[in-house]
Design an enzyme around this catalytic site. Structure first.
Site, PDB file in Angstrom:
ATOM      1  N   ALA A 198       0.816  -1.219   0.000  1.00  0.00           N
ATOM      2  CA  ALA A 198       0.000   0.000   0.000  1.00  0.00           C
ATOM      3  C   ALA A 198       0.848   1.267   0.000  1.00  0.00           C
ATOM      4  CB  ALA A 198      -0.916  -0.015   1.213  1.00  0.00           C
ATOM      5  N   ASN A 216       1.366  -1.873   8.307  1.00  0.00           N
ATOM      6  CA  ASN A 216       2.409  -2.729   7.727  1.00  0.00           C
ATOM      7  C   ASN A 216       3.343  -1.917   6.851  1.00  0.00           C
ATOM      8  OD1 ASN A 216       1.703  -5.652   8.418  1.00  0.00           O
ATOM      9  ND2 ASN A 216      -0.262  -4.759   7.852  1.00  0.00           N
ATOM     10  N   HIS A 220      -0.523   8.139   3.150  1.00  0.00           N
ATOM     11  CA  HIS A 220       0.828   7.983   3.701  1.00  0.00           C
ATOM     12  C   HIS A 220       1.771   8.942   2.984  1.00  0.00           C
ATOM     13  CE1 HIS A 220      -0.716   4.203   5.305  1.00  0.00           C
ATOM     14  NE2 HIS A 220      -0.999   3.804   4.082  1.00  0.00           N
TER      15      HIS A 220
END
Ligand code: NDP
Ligand code: OAA
Length: 272
Positions: free
Chosen positions: A126, A194, A224
């Site tokens: 991701a 993660n 992010h």
């Protein structure tokens, strides 16, 4: 994809947001790769889904996957990491690991892979920019920082939130939940961050990679931002992930694994 390698048998552990999307893509045909076996928590739940496949894989218990495949994609709850990865890497095979945070609790699996000619692969998943981070790490990286903003649904239930009795429901403005190392972020948010651990493994490790986590009611995407300062370059990048059926997991995650699989043995490989 054309491949110069022998066909590879692929197994998938977990048929949730990530595993099911990968299974579907593999069944559509990814040259040189055959989906031979899958395992899930409640196999009957997936019977109809798998029956629609051109070549339905065998449905087997987790500990049998290694008998059916050369490579496993781990896309299951983090607590199952060892049970999935160990049989593959101890047999000299490959394990693609999505539950990257759990790897920090089972670092001996890396030694096991090394001793037996196996390999553990942590995909970009991701996140964004792990190619640049690994390149910068060939030189000297001074600092790596990641700032994550997720909607409340993407964070609810994380051990850090529960253990500290933090109420994130009903937030009207962003709340900084956590600031610390990627190692601590992985412990406190094992099913939500993660990516922080993957970033740390690509760069300067889980104890020097710094992470901020925000619950942000104003965002709809798992966002992010990474900021890297190295002797070769300074860079920052942001990814805004559309959540999948699992609000913690970005839709791009299974696509990252497919992209990785396509690179294996491709005549043209782009990106480090
Ligand atoms: N590295 C990265 O960038 C990212 C990593 N992740 C991580 O990847 C992993 C998978 O995520 P996601 O697909 O969203 O998770 P989901 O919760 O959507 O799916 C988990 C799957 O695991 C299966 N499962 C549960 N118990 C067992 C068992 N005993 N044996 C086999 N399978 C089992 C479930 O089965 P059933 O469907 O039958 O109930 C389900 O299919 C998680 O650890 C997640 O934190 C997530 C996003 C990004
Ligand atoms: O890293 C994770 O576990 C999931 C994540 O942040 C995302 O999908 O954006």
């Amino acid at each position: 994809m054309s491949s110069s390698r022998a066909p590879q048998r692929v197994a998938i552990a977990g048929l949730g947001a990530i595993g099911a999307a990968i299974a579907r893509e593999l069944d559509r045909g990814q040259g040189g790769l055959t989906l031979t076996a899958v395992a899930s928590g409640s196999p009957e739940k997936h019977r109809e889904f798998l029956a629609s496949f051109r070549s339905p894989p065998s449905v087997v218990p987790l500990d049998q996957l290694h008998a059916h495949a050369d490579l496993v994609i781990e896309a299951a709850p983090a607590r199952l990491l060892r049970a999935i990865v160990e049989p593959f890497v101890s047999g000299g095979k490959t394990a693609i690991v999505l539950s990257a945070a759990a790897l920090l609790q089972h670092e001996d699996l890396i030694d096991l892979a090394k001793a037996n000619g196996g390999q553990i692969v942590v995909p970009t998943g991701a996140l964004i920019g792990l190619d640049a981070v690994t390149a910068a790490a060939v030189g000297t990286i001074h600092s790596v920082r990641m700032i994550t903003r997720k909607p409340v649904d993407g964070l609810r239930g994380a051990p850090f939130i529960v253990d500290n009795g933090i109420d994130i429901d009903g937030l009207k403005e962003p709340l900084k939940l956590f600031e610390g190392t990627a190692r601590e972020a992985g412990k406190g948010f094992p099913a939500n961050l993660n990516v922080a651990v993957a970033l740390s493994l690509a760069g300067i490790g889980p104890d020097r990679t710094m992470v901020e986590i925000w619950a942000d009611p104003s965002v709809t995407r798992n966002t992010h931002r990474i900021e890297v300062d190295a002797d070769s370059a300074r860079f920052s990048m942001t990814i805004e992930n559309i959540p999948s059926d699992n609000p913690r997991t970005g839709l791009i995650t299974p696509l990252s694994v497919i992209a990785l699989l396509r690179k294996r043995g491709a005549a043209l490989r782009v990106g480090s």
